[in-house]
Scaffold this motif. Structure first.
Motif, PDB file in Angstrom:
ATOM      1  N   TYR A   1     -23.093  17.955  77.977  1.00  8.07           N
ATOM      2  CA  TYR A   1     -22.945  17.632  76.558  1.00  8.07           C
ATOM      3  C   TYR A   1     -24.215  16.957  76.033  1.00  8.07           C
ATOM      4  CZ  TYR A   1     -21.117  15.751  72.231  1.00  8.07           C
ATOM      5  OH  TYR A   1     -20.936  15.460  70.900  1.00  8.07           O
TER       6      TYR A   1
ATOM      7  N   LYS B   1     -26.835  18.536  73.212  1.00 10.56           N
ATOM      8  CA  LYS B   1     -27.126  17.865  71.943  1.00 10.56           C
ATOM      9  C   LYS B   1     -28.623  17.620  71.788  1.00 10.56           C
ATOM     10  CE  LYS B   1     -23.230  17.890  70.292  1.00 10.56           C
ATOM     11  NZ  LYS B   1     -22.885  18.472  69.010  1.00 10.56           N
TER      12      LYS B   1
ATOM     13  N   ASN C   1     -22.413  22.319  75.648  1.00 11.51           N
ATOM     14  CA  ASN C   1     -21.512  21.202  75.353  1.00 11.51           C
ATOM     15  C   ASN C   1     -20.854  20.681  76.630  1.00 11.51           C
ATOM     16  OD1 ASN C   1     -22.097  21.210  72.549  1.00 11.51           O
ATOM     17  ND2 ASN C   1     -20.910  23.091  72.402  1.00 11.51           N
TER      18      ASN C   1
END
Lengths: 433, 433
Positions: free
Chosen positions: B165, B169, B280
């Motif tokens: 994740y 990002k 993710n």
């Protein structure tokens, strides 16, 4: 059971040769797992003389099926001969002779799976067919064992390598369907008569098998609606790129309210969908479970050794069952009575490409028409065309029922500002949508 | 066994609550598959009063482990309490009481898996732990059953959702490690103390478990070399984009010549690698088998219900084994004596970012130095920097041994035209390379 278990093969083509090779090459691992040797004793072939590029004891080859089916030394029959009627007959004979069967034959399992499973059970025999769907990917086990506790709601599969190879080439290299098909044929990814692959029938067989196991329902091949890829144009693929969509031949199954929708159709996938990046001859099956959410199983969908690994894994399972004395326990009555969704119960987004009059107010008329069927647009692209007074419009709709969509398409045909509906495809996003 | 099988839970946190909910919600499917009901009778908790947002008969809750472990109505213990020593003690007691155990506890299985498996076997009990690796993905079954006939050569896993994740990002939104970690914590994808995730230890535990099953070798947690993601900079991710590479925290295991290399490291993946598009909090495990080739298993790596599906699938397996009278048959002596590769036997490509003097001949000196270690370059990027007389060079090497690479790095430190080695990462391409 002594120090070895013997396998008989029906067929010694590409996959059969892979099985023979793998049993030889991986004997050490098999022996370690099973505590006994696995060997091949008896292979049914059509032609005793043909050179197959592998070492087989010629005394094991026979053109008489009884030599394999009634060989008392053989416990497990591996059916890799293909075709339907003969294969079915031999497998039923095998069960009657109390032999277990592992098959890679999707045509047969799609048409006669439940009958064969029932015959196996009646004779306390095992019947496994992992290799019949998506070659080397252990997807049937994934569904029956790995996700056994979940409610599977949706399956989307790229389950035909030929069409995925063709679509990948068209998409990445901008070549036509015909050129891509020819390349696939030259590389051995497509057969001389590619009909069953490119028209979606092969994928439909695999979807019927998957649906039976995933949804515990007697799904038949005829229940699968099918559309192939032979009419797909580069224009649509290019519009897809602008819209963040990738075209794939998708086997689709949706089970909700105890009703099933199953079909095989060229489908635009959102680029963020896990299946969108599955390329070339690879297969993948996306499974959405109520509790687990999104999962995907990816790998080679065909090929001699990948398919042979699936077959041999089934053989290992059978031998373990034999050792534990628990063969013939797979059969499970379907849990649900088959009910198929009507067109008012099938929902999707759609991509539509139109040729229209290039004049003021056209888009408004089209949009009004869709709105009257309760369909709204998510994306619109409009381009003038070289031809005078003609424009090309591409729209992507929000979710709508198939019934409403058909309705809108019928009315669109009547609209005088529309010259032609060039194409329309289902669009699938990610689960979050 | 009567009309039902009862499960006892050790722990009722996020995952335990999911198990209770799933047993209730999916009872119909369980009953159909098993021909009996599954229920929960006895749950060990720390606090009887805590509100867990699910309906549980309060008389089933207890703070005394013996109430669960020695409840004669309970056949299967589900261990979802976490921690190591207490969990180990209870599970050993469960086996001694002839109860089967399903565990989601990666810390425990990584440290004491072989001991527990052996204790299970000795008591004719089953011990399954599918949920301990990659949550809802049935990867342990994929390896032990689906690919049972193949020689697995390589495993690459994105087996930690927190780090995936954070890296996703950083990569997609250009935010720093610190900001991404904070967001992950706010969304519940990272814990207040994220050390075990971000420093790679959690992934290492899962790799130890995977390696034991895939390579039939007594791999211990200490055998897994570990490096985390807390030093990864946006500069490197941006260079990666230019080079067609995506950074992931990869659990890597390579088994060849009967020797193993296993580690967890931030790794640049070629964008075409199936793992590169796993984003993710999702997990995926890529498995390369000698015969099957490339496969990948994708899905949610954590979460209450996904993890509960894996646990409950194990419970279904145990119950089927109970019905067939074949529990306690999983244990398999490791086939191979553990041998780990030395640095001269580990091969990879590498990405290196350097700050150097911005003057003629620098690249030639660096290139000569690498060549002397038999390392050649595949890609080179050079950019002048704002600071006077300083340039940034990024190179991607061809395959080299880790020994040669270390050698080159040591010499690079000595080279007077090199100000600093800013970073270096392993690069993994697709299998074809």
């Amino acid at each position: 059971m002594g120090n070895n278990v013997s396998v008989g093969l029906l067929g010694l083509g590409v996959v059969g040769s892979g099985v023979v090779k793998l049993i030889e090459d991986h004997q050490e691992k098999l022996t370690h797992q099973l505590g006994l040797d696995v060997d091949v004793k008896g292979i049914l072939v059509r032609n005793l003389e043909k050179n197959r590029g592998i070492d087989v004891d010629p005394t094991f080859l026979t053109t008489n099926p009884e030599d394999v089916l009634h060989n008392p030394e053989i416990d497990i029959i591996v059916e890799v001969m293909g075709g339907v009627e003969e294969a079915r007959e031999y497998i039923l004979k095998a069960f009657a002779a109390k032999k277990h069967v592992v098959s890679a034959n999707k045509d047969l399992v799609a048409l006669h799976g439940p009958e064969l499973q029932e015959a196996a059970s009646r004779n306390n025999c095992d019947f496994y067919y992992e290799a019949s769907v998506a070659g080397g990917i252990p997807i049937l086990r994934g569904i029956t064992d790995g996700l056994s506790s979940d409610h599977i709601r949706k399956i989307m599969g790229i389950v035909n390598g030929t069409t995925n190879y063709i679509l990948t080439k068209m998409n990445n290299e901008g070549i036509s369907y015909e050129t891509a098909l020819k390349q696939a044929q030259e590389l051995g990814f497509a057969e001389a008569d590619p009909t069953s692959d490119v028209e979606g029938l092969d994928a439909a067989r695999k979807m019927a098998i998957l649906c039976r196991l995933a949804f515990s329902m007697d799904v038949e091949l005829n229940d699968v609606e099918v559309k192939g890829i032979s009419n797909i144009s580069l224009e649509d693929l290019n519009y897809g790129k602008q819209l963040g969509l990738t075209m794939k031949l998708i086997g689709y199954a949706d089970f909700s309210n105890r009703k099933l929708d199953v079909n095989v159709k060229p489908t635009f996938l959102s680029d963020s969908h896990p299946l969108a990046s599955v390329n070339n001859e690879y297969n993948a099956v996306y499974v959405y479970g109520e509790a687990v959410g999104e999962t995907m199983f990816y790998g080679p969908g065909a090929g001699s050794l990948p398919t042979a690994t699936a077959i041999l894994s089934d053989v290992v399972t059978v031998i373990k069952n034999m050792q534990l004395g628990v063969t013939g326990n797979q059969y499970l009555e379907p849990h649900f009575t088959k009910k198929l969704k009507g067109s008012a119960e099938k929902f999707a987004q759609y991509y539509v490409r139109l040729h229209v009059k290039d004049e003021a107010g056209v888009l408004s008329k089209i949009s009004t028409l869709f709105n009257e069927s309760n369909i709204s647009f998510k994306r619109i692209l409009q381009n003038p065309m070289k031809e005078n007074k003609k424009a090309e419009i591409v729209v992507v709709t929000h979710q709508t029922s198939l019934e409403s969509f058909h309705n809108a398409m019928n009315q669109l045909h009547e609209l005088e500002v529309v010259y032609e509906i060039k194409s329309h495809y289902k669009v699938e996003g990610d689960a979050a949508e």
